[in-house]
Design an enzyme around this catalytic site. Structure first.
Site, PDB file in Angstrom:
ATOM      1  N   TYR A  75       0.837  -1.203   0.000  1.00 42.00           N
ATOM      2  CA  TYR A  75       0.000   0.000   0.000  1.00 42.00           C
ATOM      3  C   TYR A  75       0.871   1.252   0.000  1.00 42.00           C
ATOM      4  O   TYR A  75       0.588   2.211  -0.700  1.00 42.00           O
ATOM      5  CB  TYR A  75      -0.936   0.017   1.217  1.00 42.00           C
ATOM      6  CG  TYR A  75      -1.947   1.142   1.110  1.00 42.00           C
ATOM      7  CD1 TYR A  75      -3.175   0.930   0.495  1.00 42.00           C
ATOM      8  CD2 TYR A  75      -1.649   2.420   1.588  1.00 42.00           C
ATOM      9  CE1 TYR A  75      -4.081   1.958   0.350  1.00 42.00           C
ATOM     10  CE2 TYR A  75      -2.553   3.456   1.450  1.00 42.00           C
ATOM     11  CZ  TYR A  75      -3.773   3.228   0.826  1.00 42.00           C
ATOM     12  OH  TYR A  75      -4.669   4.252   0.677  1.00 42.00           O
ATOM     13  N   PHE A 127      -7.610  21.431 -24.611  1.00 41.20           N
ATOM     14  CA  PHE A 127      -7.886  20.001 -24.683  1.00 41.20           C
ATOM     15  C   PHE A 127      -9.110  19.739 -23.804  1.00 41.20           C
ATOM     16  O   PHE A 127      -9.294  20.387 -22.776  1.00 41.20           O
ATOM     17  CB  PHE A 127      -6.696  19.143 -24.239  1.00 41.20           C
ATOM     18  CG  PHE A 127      -6.987  17.679 -24.429  1.00 41.20           C
ATOM     19  CD1 PHE A 127      -7.000  17.127 -25.692  1.00 41.20           C
ATOM     20  CD2 PHE A 127      -7.315  16.876 -23.349  1.00 41.20           C
ATOM     21  CE1 PHE A 127      -7.335  15.790 -25.889  1.00 41.20           C
ATOM     22  CE2 PHE A 127      -7.653  15.540 -23.538  1.00 41.20           C
ATOM     23  CZ  PHE A 127      -7.659  14.995 -24.815  1.00 41.20           C
ATOM     24  N   THR A 128      -9.937  18.782 -24.211  1.00 36.97           N
ATOM     25  CA  THR A 128     -11.249  18.572 -23.582  1.00 36.97           C
ATOM     26  C   THR A 128     -11.175  18.466 -22.052  1.00 36.97           C
ATOM     27  O   THR A 128     -11.763  19.276 -21.337  1.00 36.97           O
ATOM     28  CB  THR A 128     -11.907  17.305 -24.157  1.00 36.97           C
ATOM     29  OG1 THR A 128     -10.972  16.231 -24.065  1.00 36.97           O
ATOM     30  CG2 THR A 128     -12.278  17.510 -25.628  1.00 36.97           C
ATOM     31  N   ASP A 217       1.573  20.195 -20.698  1.00 34.13           N
ATOM     32  CA  ASP A 217       0.843  18.956 -20.929  1.00 34.13           C
ATOM     33  C   ASP A 217       1.803  18.073 -21.725  1.00 34.13           C
ATOM     34  O   ASP A 217       1.973  18.248 -22.933  1.00 34.13           O
ATOM     35  CB  ASP A 217      -0.454  19.217 -21.684  1.00 34.13           C
ATOM     36  CG  ASP A 217      -1.277  17.935 -21.849  1.00 34.13           C
ATOM     37  OD1 ASP A 217      -0.689  16.845 -21.760  1.00 34.13           O
ATOM     38  OD2 ASP A 217      -2.493  18.029 -22.071  1.00 34.13           O
ATOM     39  N   LYS A 260      -0.369   7.605 -23.247  1.00 31.76           N
ATOM     40  CA  LYS A 260       0.008   8.063 -24.590  1.00 31.76           C
ATOM     41  C   LYS A 260       1.505   7.745 -24.814  1.00 31.76           C
ATOM     42  O   LYS A 260       1.868   6.598 -24.857  1.00 31.76           O
ATOM     43  CB  LYS A 260      -0.285   9.550 -24.742  1.00 31.76           C
ATOM     44  CG  LYS A 260      -1.624  10.004 -24.130  1.00 31.76           C
ATOM     45  CD  LYS A 260      -2.831   9.583 -24.941  1.00 31.76           C
ATOM     46  CE  LYS A 260      -4.162   9.944 -24.277  1.00 31.76           C
ATOM     47  NZ  LYS A 260      -4.379  11.311 -23.909  1.00 31.76           N
ATOM     48  N   ARG A 384     -13.698  15.042 -33.752  1.00 32.47           N
ATOM     49  CA  ARG A 384     -13.058  16.139 -33.040  1.00 32.47           C
ATOM     50  C   ARG A 384     -13.564  17.427 -33.685  1.00 32.47           C
ATOM     51  O   ARG A 384     -12.906  18.011 -34.527  1.00 32.47           O
ATOM     52  CB  ARG A 384     -11.523  16.032 -33.132  1.00 32.47           C
ATOM     53  CG  ARG A 384     -10.918  15.111 -32.077  1.00 32.47           C
ATOM     54  CD  ARG A 384     -11.126  15.660 -30.690  1.00 32.47           C
ATOM     55  NE  ARG A 384     -10.547  14.852 -29.619  1.00 32.47           N
ATOM     56  CZ  ARG A 384     -11.220  14.468 -28.521  1.00 32.47           C
ATOM     57  NH1 ARG A 384     -12.492  14.746 -28.385  1.00 32.47           N
ATOM     58  NH2 ARG A 384     -10.617  13.811 -27.568  1.00 32.47           N
ATOM     59  N   PHE A 451     -19.148  14.287 -25.991  1.00 30.62           N
ATOM     60  CA  PHE A 451     -18.759  13.431 -27.116  1.00 30.62           C
ATOM     61  C   PHE A 451     -18.627  11.965 -26.730  1.00 30.62           C
ATOM     62  O   PHE A 451     -18.801  11.080 -27.556  1.00 30.62           O
ATOM     63  CB  PHE A 451     -17.439  13.930 -27.745  1.00 30.62           C
ATOM     64  CG  PHE A 451     -16.283  13.992 -26.787  1.00 30.62           C
ATOM     65  CD1 PHE A 451     -16.104  15.088 -25.962  1.00 30.62           C
ATOM     66  CD2 PHE A 451     -15.371  12.959 -26.709  1.00 30.62           C
ATOM     67  CE1 PHE A 451     -15.042  15.145 -25.076  1.00 30.62           C
ATOM     68  CE2 PHE A 451     -14.298  13.011 -25.840  1.00 30.62           C
ATOM     69  CZ  PHE A 451     -14.144  14.101 -25.013  1.00 30.62           C
TER      70      PHE A 451
END
Ligand SMILES: *Cc1c(COP(=O)(O)O)cnc(C)c1O
Length: 460
Positions: A75, A127-128, A217, A260, A384, A451
């Site tokens: 943990y 970005f969303t 980002d 990513k 998009r 979306f």
């Protein structure tokens, strides 16, 4: 006759395979209707080639799978956390590392700690999830990307660059109300376009002058570095690893989706240099994600991310990754199909406004195009455009962005050149029959990030 060019191949061979299923047109029509014409609501078993996203869909290496067996599922104080911390510090150079379950977990915590109601967050295009977390923390996002980024036909080599004059104006007009500048590398919503080191250096000067921070980002930072290696004066021949480090060094912290570039199926983190901010985020991570040494990830996942970060910075890897995207894009360009230029790092963006000029934006041409592509071949892409852009949080009015796109996103190390050929040919066939594609109306609209779950029906 001598060859005009020599081919290159992927820097890996395949050890494990996963079967995919070909469906009939009738099966696809049924599946599409059941999914409300939203490719996000299709079942994966009904998809032949899945280009919905490159998020969490990468093929892990044998080294990453071996690392999974070394998961220390304690943990607190898992050994894998320390591997992850070292990998992040080594690759990007941030002092503190706070793990999260994925990118939006990092965005949530960072936005909560840094943004006060009434604050302004300038960025190189939205970005969303990033913008939603900024808005939920009481901030307002302002787009400060160069205008070329909104023009799909512009071949500007650094469409992820900030408009420095606009950014300077935003900073001057809002003293002490800009907690940080949000800089993405590469810019996903502009088609995977890079920001140059030169531009980010200017942003750094502005940030210093106006006493604010830059948060990166870093989700696609290796792809950004690859484009700089190819295009930016002075970067040719430099290792990807060095360019990545230069980009990160110009910033004060990052949010990362490890799904990513870092080649993992789940995970994320915040990297941050400021001790006090790191402490506040560490306090908050236990509320929303988990202890600060796992942040919602299993030990084995942290190990996969740590190894994936290293692999993502290898020049051979990133050249093959972006090269595959380029292969698909060149094929479509050769047939005169309208795509966003230059070809981006993680996918091909079809320009739905140019592809389907007979469908007004209020009838969601990109959503309709993604549905038509699935119907043709079982290739799954994503919208998009207006559906992704959603509504203005204050007025509730729909946002109709300049870019109305369909993204064919290439998962890393997953598909072969033959899959790219099948995809290209399907786009070609839909293009030939484009006059038969009809617009859509929305029959169900969720409140947040619509979306993902919205449903549609064809307009007669
Ligand atoms: C995917 C993505 C995110 C969010 O990450 P998740 O892991 O999906 O939560 C943030 N920014 C960019 C640029 C992304 O592509």
């Amino acid at each position: 006759m001598p060859l005009t060019r020599r081919s290159w191949a992927e820097p890996f061979k395949i050890k494990v395979v996963e079967p995919v299923r070909l469906t009939t047109p009738e099966q696809r029509a049924k599946a599409l209707e059941a999914a409300g014409y939203n490719t996000f609501l299709l079942r994966s078993r009904d998809v032949y080639i899945d280009l919905l996203t490159d998020s969490g869909t990468s093929a892990m290496s044998d080294r990453q799978w071996a690392g999974m067996m070394l998961g220390d599922e304690a943990y607190a104080g898992s050994e894998n956390y320390y591997h992850l911390e070292a990998a992040v510090q080594n690759a990007y150079g941030y002092k503190h590392v706070i793990p999260t379950h994925q990118g939006r977990g990092a965005e949530h915590l960072l936005s909560r700690v840094l943004i006060k109601p009434g604050d302004i967050i300038p960025g190189n295009m939205y970005f969303t999830t990033t913008r939603l977390h900024q808005e939920m923390a009481g901030g307002t996002f302002i787009d400060a990307v160069i205008p070329e980024a909104h023009d799909p036909a512009s071949t500007h080599p650094f469409k992820g660059n900030f408009d420095i004059d606009k950014l300077e104006r935003i900073l001057s007009e809002n003293p002490r109300r800009v907690p940080y500048i949000c800089a993405a590398a590469t810019v996903n919503m502009a088609g995977g376009q890079p920001i140059s080191l030169e531009n980010l250096t200017h942003v750094r000067e502005l940030a210093d002058r106006h006493k604010t921070r830059i948060i990166l980002d870093a989700t696609r930072i290796a792809e950004n570095a690859y484009f700089l290696q190819q295009r930016e004066p002075g970067q040719k021949g430099r290792p990807i690893r060095a360019i990545v480090r230069d980009l990160a060094n110009l910033t004060d912290g990052c949010t990362m989706s490890a799904k990513k570039d870092p080649l993992a199926n789940i995970g994320g983190f915040i990297g941050i240099n400021d001790d006090a901010v790191a402490e506040e985020i560490s306090n908050l991570v236990v509320v929303f994600e988990g202890l600060h040494t796992y942040g919602g990830m299993a030990g084995r996942d942290m190990e996969a991310v740590a190894i994936g970060i290293e692999e993502s910075l290898e020049d051979d890897h990133i050249r093959a990754r972006v090269g595959q995207v380029e292969y698909l894009g060149e094929k479509l360009l050769g047939w005169g199909i309208p795509i966003v230029l230059p070809i981006g790092g993680h996918g091909i963006y079809l320009d739905a406004k140019a592809f389907l000029p007979h469908i007004p934006q209020s009838q969601y041409p990109a959503q309709a195009l993604a549905a038509a592509l699935y119907l043709d071949s079982g290739v799954r892409a994503m919208e998009r455009g207006a559906v992704s852009a959603g509504r203005d949080p204050v007025s509730g009015v729909e946002r109709f962005p300049k870019l109305e796109l369909v993204r064919l996103t290439i998962p890393r190390r997953v598909y072969t050149q033959a899959h790219m050929d099948v995809t290209a040919e399907s786009v070609y066939c839909v293009y030939e029959e484009r006059h038969n594609v009809r617009g859509l109306k929305m029959t169900y609209e969720p409140r947040f990030l619509r979306f993902f779950q919205a449903r549609f029906a064809p307009i007669n």
